[in-house]
Motif scaffolding. Structure first.
Motif, short mmCIF file in Angstrom:
data_model
loop_
_atom_site.label_atom_id
_atom_site.label_comp_id
_atom_site.label_asym_id
_atom_site.label_seq_id
_atom_site.Cartn_x
_atom_site.Cartn_y
_atom_site.Cartn_z
N TYR A 123 0.84 -1.19 0.00
CA TYR A 123 0.00 0.00 0.00
C TYR A 123 0.88 1.24 0.00
O TYR A 123 2.00 1.23 0.50
CB TYR A 123 -0.89 0.04 1.25
CG TYR A 123 -2.02 -0.96 1.24
CD1 TYR A 123 -1.79 -2.30 1.57
CD2 TYR A 123 -3.32 -0.58 0.91
CE1 TYR A 123 -2.81 -3.23 1.57
CE2 TYR A 123 -4.36 -1.50 0.90
CZ TYR A 123 -4.10 -2.82 1.23
OH TYR A 123 -5.12 -3.74 1.22
N GLN B 277 0.77 5.26 1.35
CA GLN B 277 0.06 6.19 2.22
C GLN B 277 0.68 7.57 2.14
O GLN B 277 1.88 7.74 2.39
CB GLN B 277 0.05 5.70 3.68
CG GLN B 277 -0.83 6.56 4.58
CD GLN B 277 -0.98 6.00 5.98
OE1 GLN B 277 -0.18 5.21 6.44
NE2 GLN B 277 -2.06 6.41 6.65
N PRO C 169 -4.31 4.57 3.57
CA PRO C 169 -3.51 3.79 2.62
C PRO C 169 -4.29 3.48 1.35
O PRO C 169 -5.51 3.32 1.39
CB PRO C 169 -3.20 2.51 3.41
CG PRO C 169 -3.36 2.88 4.84
CD PRO C 169 -4.45 3.90 4.86
N LEU D 196 3.69 0.72 2.64
CA LEU D 196 3.43 -0.28 3.69
C LEU D 196 3.28 -1.65 3.07
O LEU D 196 2.60 -1.81 2.05
CB LEU D 196 2.11 0.05 4.42
CG LEU D 196 1.93 1.45 4.98
CD1 LEU D 196 0.48 1.67 5.40
CD2 LEU D 196 2.84 1.65 6.17
N PHE E 48 0.29 -5.16 9.23
CA PHE E 48 1.03 -4.18 8.45
C PHE E 48 2.40 -3.93 9.05
O PHE E 48 2.57 -3.94 10.27
CB PHE E 48 0.26 -2.86 8.40
CG PHE E 48 -0.90 -2.85 7.45
CD1 PHE E 48 -2.10 -3.46 7.79
CD2 PHE E 48 -0.80 -2.23 6.21
CE1 PHE E 48 -3.17 -3.46 6.91
CE2 PHE E 48 -1.86 -2.22 5.33
CZ PHE E 48 -3.05 -2.83 5.68
N ALA F 219 5.58 -1.15 9.56
CA ALA F 219 5.55 0.26 9.97
C ALA F 219 5.71 1.21 8.80
O ALA F 219 5.44 2.40 8.92
CB ALA F 219 6.64 0.53 11.00
#
Lengths: 115, 111
Positions: B36, B38, B44, B89, B101, B103
């Motif tokens: 993902y 973000q 995200p 992520l 997930f 960090a």
């Protein structure tokens, strides 16, 4: 059209109060989630909700309760707010389960600050 | 203990270069791995999904690899642009309902 929406975007409240965050998805998805993203940016799942079955992450305090009036909505209610509840809360949805196989659509987030 | 580690908190590269981000995990056996993007102040956004029996997946300038022996996924952005600057992520499935997930790695692409 917003796919996953949340309200409010910001929420500032005192310790001990009860508050709710609303989430709606217009994607026709069967599964919805709540995530918490803390100050270290870790995104942690709190709940998933699929076909009226609620799966609770065992680490979530019972002060947190999701409520789903229908398939398009999953609201988060928090009782007796604590300082440690301050974080950004994200709602998400996916077509179905399993979670890993389905892309998740996230809302814009609600920044909760507990004073 | 179970861990998901993304190689570094921040990665700076020059425009036009290939960015390579790493996701390592221990004591998990994911069937799927997702990446993902973000942006600050936003949720995200899904980029790519790869299954345990797939070695590589591509989408435009993005490429993901998944090595279940090394317990590692690599995420590549080729011909990087300043607009690629964001936090990326990785996420693993733990069971039917649960995604974990990392960090994230904050990527900055400098012009």
């Amino acid at each position: 059209d917003t796919a996953v929406s949340q309200t409010p975007k910001y929420l500032v409240t005192q310790m001990g109060n009860d508050k709710s965050i609303k989430c709606e998805q217009n994607l026709g998805h069967d599964t919805m989630y709540w995530y918490k993203q803390d100050s270290k940016k870790f995104l942690k799942i709190m709940f998933s909700y699929n076909n009226k079955e609620l799966i609770i992450n065992e680490t979530v305090p019972n002060r947190f309760s999701p409520k789903s009036p229908d398939k398009a909505h999953l609201n988060l209610h928090i009782n007796s707010l604590e300082l440690g509840d301050s974080a950004v809360y994200f709602c998400a949805s996916s077509q179905d389960l399993p979670a890993g196989y389905n892309e998740q659509f996230f809302g814009p987030g609600t920044r909760l600050t507990v004073l | 203990s179970q861990k998901i580690e993304q190689n570094s908190e921040a990665l700076n590269i020059q425009e036009g270069k290939t960015a390579t981000l790493t996701c390592n995990y221990t004591n998990y056996s994911p069937a799927y791995l997702q990446w993902y993007r973000q942006d600050p102040g936003r949720g995200p956004v899904f980029l790519l999904l790869i299954r345990e029996n797939e070695k590589e997946k591509r989408k435009e300038r993005l490429k993901v690899t998944f090595d279940t022996t090394l317990k590692q996924s690599l995420f590549h952005i080729t011909a990087s642009q300043p607009a690629d600057s964001a936090t990326y992520l990785c996420a693993l499935d733990i069971n039917n309902n649960d995604m974990r997930f990392g960090a994230g790695t904050r990527l900055t692409v400098k012009p």
